[in-house]
Motif scaffolding. Structure first.
Motif, PDB file in Angstrom:
ATOM      1  N   LEU A  17       0.845  -1.192   0.000  1.00 31.40           N
ATOM      2  CA  LEU A  17       0.000   0.000   0.000  1.00 31.40           C
ATOM      3  C   LEU A  17       0.881   1.243   0.000  1.00 31.40           C
ATOM      4  O   LEU A  17       2.061   1.180   0.349  1.00 31.40           O
ATOM      5  CB  LEU A  17      -0.891   0.013   1.248  1.00 31.40           C
ATOM      6  CG  LEU A  17      -1.843  -1.161   1.443  1.00 31.40           C
ATOM      7  CD1 LEU A  17      -2.525  -1.052   2.804  1.00 31.40           C
ATOM      8  CD2 LEU A  17      -2.869  -1.214   0.333  1.00 31.40           C
ATOM      9  N   GLN A  21      -1.908   5.296   2.726  1.00 34.11           N
ATOM     10  CA  GLN A  21      -2.864   4.217   2.969  1.00 34.11           C
ATOM     11  C   GLN A  21      -2.428   3.375   4.170  1.00 34.11           C
ATOM     12  O   GLN A  21      -3.246   3.025   5.017  1.00 34.11           O
ATOM     13  CB  GLN A  21      -2.985   3.311   1.739  1.00 34.11           C
ATOM     14  CG  GLN A  21      -3.699   3.937   0.573  1.00 34.11           C
ATOM     15  CD  GLN A  21      -3.651   3.043  -0.655  1.00 34.11           C
ATOM     16  OE1 GLN A  21      -2.635   2.398  -0.935  1.00 34.11           O
ATOM     17  NE2 GLN A  21      -4.744   3.016  -1.405  1.00 34.11           N
ATOM     18  N   TYR A  25      -4.661   2.822   7.476  1.00 34.80           N
ATOM     19  CA  TYR A  25      -5.119   1.463   7.726  1.00 34.80           C
ATOM     20  C   TYR A  25      -4.535   0.922   9.035  1.00 34.80           C
ATOM     21  O   TYR A  25      -5.213   0.231   9.795  1.00 34.80           O
ATOM     22  CB  TYR A  25      -4.747   0.563   6.547  1.00 34.80           C
ATOM     23  CG  TYR A  25      -5.673  -0.603   6.371  1.00 34.80           C
ATOM     24  CD1 TYR A  25      -6.918  -0.439   5.781  1.00 34.80           C
ATOM     25  CD2 TYR A  25      -5.316  -1.879   6.779  1.00 34.80           C
ATOM     26  CE1 TYR A  25      -7.783  -1.504   5.613  1.00 34.80           C
ATOM     27  CE2 TYR A  25      -6.165  -2.948   6.614  1.00 34.80           C
ATOM     28  CZ  TYR A  25      -7.400  -2.757   6.033  1.00 34.80           C
ATOM     29  OH  TYR A  25      -8.258  -3.812   5.866  1.00 34.80           O
ATOM     30  N   ASP A  51     -13.310   6.022   2.553  1.00 38.91           N
ATOM     31  CA  ASP A  51     -12.949   5.682   1.175  1.00 38.91           C
ATOM     32  C   ASP A  51     -11.566   5.035   1.098  1.00 38.91           C
ATOM     33  O   ASP A  51     -11.370   4.065   0.369  1.00 38.91           O
ATOM     34  CB  ASP A  51     -13.002   6.921   0.281  1.00 38.91           C
ATOM     35  CG  ASP A  51     -14.416   7.439   0.070  1.00 38.91           C
ATOM     36  OD1 ASP A  51     -15.386   6.716   0.395  1.00 38.91           O
ATOM     37  OD2 ASP A  51     -14.553   8.590  -0.406  1.00 38.91           O
ATOM     38  N   VAL A  52     -10.605   5.577   1.846  1.00 44.92           N
ATOM     39  CA  VAL A  52      -9.254   5.012   1.853  1.00 44.92           C
ATOM     40  C   VAL A  52      -9.285   3.589   2.400  1.00 44.92           C
ATOM     41  O   VAL A  52      -8.680   2.676   1.831  1.00 44.92           O
ATOM     42  CB  VAL A  52      -8.278   5.894   2.682  1.00 44.92           C
ATOM     43  CG1 VAL A  52      -6.963   5.168   2.925  1.00 44.92           C
ATOM     44  CG2 VAL A  52      -8.030   7.225   1.996  1.00 44.92           C
ATOM     45  N   LYS A  54     -11.839   1.495   2.527  1.00 48.16           N
ATOM     46  CA  LYS A  54     -12.544   0.626   1.583  1.00 48.16           C
ATOM     47  C   LYS A  54     -11.623   0.226   0.423  1.00 48.16           C
ATOM     48  O   LYS A  54     -11.579  -0.932   0.010  1.00 48.16           O
ATOM     49  CB  LYS A  54     -13.798   1.340   1.069  1.00 48.16           C
ATOM     50  CG  LYS A  54     -14.748   0.472   0.322  1.00 48.16           C
ATOM     51  CD  LYS A  54     -16.038   1.216   0.045  1.00 48.16           C
ATOM     52  CE  LYS A  54     -16.988   0.322  -0.717  1.00 48.16           C
ATOM     53  NZ  LYS A  54     -18.263   0.950  -0.972  1.00 48.16           N
ATOM     54  N   ARG A  55     -10.864   1.207  -0.073  1.00 45.69           N
ATOM     55  CA  ARG A  55      -9.920   0.955  -1.167  1.00 45.69           C
ATOM     56  C   ARG A  55      -8.829  -0.023  -0.704  1.00 45.69           C
ATOM     57  O   ARG A  55      -8.455  -0.948  -1.435  1.00 45.69           O
ATOM     58  CB  ARG A  55      -9.306   2.276  -1.635  1.00 45.69           C
ATOM     59  CG  ARG A  55      -8.757   2.242  -3.022  1.00 45.69           C
ATOM     60  CD  ARG A  55      -8.342   3.622  -3.555  1.00 45.69           C
ATOM     61  NE  ARG A  55      -9.328   4.662  -3.291  1.00 45.69           N
ATOM     62  CZ  ARG A  55      -9.096   5.745  -2.545  1.00 45.69           C
ATOM     63  NH1 ARG A  55      -7.918   5.950  -2.002  1.00 45.69           N
ATOM     64  NH2 ARG A  55     -10.038   6.645  -2.357  1.00 45.69           N
ATOM     65  N   CYS A  56      -8.327   0.177   0.507  1.00 47.54           N
ATOM     66  CA  CYS A  56      -7.299  -0.718   1.052  1.00 47.54           C
ATOM     67  C   CYS A  56      -7.836  -2.133   1.219  1.00 47.54           C
ATOM     68  O   CYS A  56      -7.148  -3.103   0.880  1.00 47.54           O
ATOM     69  CB  CYS A  56      -6.801  -0.203   2.399  1.00 47.54           C
ATOM     70  SG  CYS A  56      -5.804   1.285   2.306  1.00 47.54           S
ATOM     71  N   ASP A  57      -9.054  -2.260   1.758  1.00 50.20           N
ATOM     72  CA  ASP A  57      -9.668  -3.582   1.905  1.00 50.20           C
ATOM     73  C   ASP A  57      -9.696  -4.307   0.572  1.00 50.20           C
ATOM     74  O   ASP A  57      -9.333  -5.481   0.475  1.00 50.20           O
ATOM     75  CB  ASP A  57     -11.100  -3.465   2.448  1.00 50.20           C
ATOM     76  CG  ASP A  57     -11.160  -3.249   3.944  1.00 50.20           C
ATOM     77  OD1 ASP A  57     -10.188  -3.580   4.648  1.00 50.20           O
ATOM     78  OD2 ASP A  57     -12.207  -2.745   4.405  1.00 50.20           O
ATOM     79  N   LYS A  58     -10.119  -3.603  -0.462  1.00 50.11           N
ATOM     80  CA  LYS A  58     -10.206  -4.205  -1.798  1.00 50.11           C
ATOM     81  C   LYS A  58      -8.828  -4.607  -2.303  1.00 50.11           C
ATOM     82  O   LYS A  58      -8.646  -5.715  -2.813  1.00 50.11           O
ATOM     83  CB  LYS A  58     -10.889  -3.264  -2.777  1.00 50.11           C
ATOM     84  CG  LYS A  58     -11.018  -3.881  -4.166  1.00 50.11           C
ATOM     85  CD  LYS A  58     -11.806  -3.039  -5.120  1.00 50.11           C
ATOM     86  CE  LYS A  58     -11.913  -3.592  -6.514  1.00 50.11           C
ATOM     87  NZ  LYS A  58     -11.316  -4.865  -6.822  1.00 50.11           N
ATOM     88  N   GLN A  59      -7.847  -3.724  -2.158  1.00 49.38           N
ATOM     89  CA  GLN A  59      -6.498  -4.036  -2.618  1.00 49.38           C
ATOM     90  C   GLN A  59      -5.927  -5.239  -1.879  1.00 49.38           C
ATOM     91  O   GLN A  59      -5.353  -6.140  -2.502  1.00 49.38           O
ATOM     92  CB  GLN A  59      -5.565  -2.835  -2.407  1.00 49.38           C
ATOM     93  CG  GLN A  59      -5.711  -1.758  -3.442  1.00 49.38           C
ATOM     94  CD  GLN A  59      -4.712  -0.644  -3.206  1.00 49.38           C
ATOM     95  OE1 GLN A  59      -5.011   0.320  -2.508  1.00 49.38           O
ATOM     96  NE2 GLN A  59      -3.536  -0.782  -3.766  1.00 49.38           N
ATOM     97  N   ASP A  62      -7.577  -8.338  -3.047  1.00 46.99           N
ATOM     98  CA  ASP A  62      -7.100  -8.661  -4.403  1.00 46.99           C
ATOM     99  C   ASP A  62      -5.729  -9.335  -4.355  1.00 46.99           C
ATOM    100  O   ASP A  62      -5.475 -10.311  -5.068  1.00 46.99           O
ATOM    101  CB  ASP A  62      -7.030  -7.408  -5.280  1.00 46.99           C
ATOM    102  CG  ASP A  62      -8.391  -6.895  -5.707  1.00 46.99           C
ATOM    103  OD1 ASP A  62      -9.405  -7.614  -5.519  1.00 46.99           O
ATOM    104  OD2 ASP A  62      -8.459  -5.760  -6.232  1.00 46.99           O
TER     105      ASP A  62
END
Length: 79
Positions: A17, A21, A25, A51-52, A54-59, A62
């Protein structure tokens, strides 16, 4: 259970990250700070923090879907 998984994924993939981020996180999963506390600490909105995260969770999910490091670690501990 979700926060435990987030922490484990962060331990495995957190270095992938961005620094910003990672800091946000880490405050969530390691320092148990609320969104409001994090927002105040960084001078951003609560929505921005959300938003940050949520984006980190997704990354992180992934990375796990591609590399399976957490899955391998957990299955190794069961043996």
């Amino acid at each position: 259970e979700k926060i435990v998984r987030q922490g484990m994924l962060f331990d495995l993939y957190g270095e992938l990250l961005t620094e910003h981020q990672r800091d946000i996180y880490s405050d969530l999963v390691n320092n148990d700070m609320s969104l409001s506390e994090i927002a105040e600490s960084y001078g951003i909105s609560r929505q921005g923090v959300h938003d940050v995260i949520k984006r980190c969770d997704k990354q992180l999910e992934d990375y796990e879907a591609k590399l399976h490091l957490l899955e391998k670690e957990l299955s190794g501990k069961e043996d």
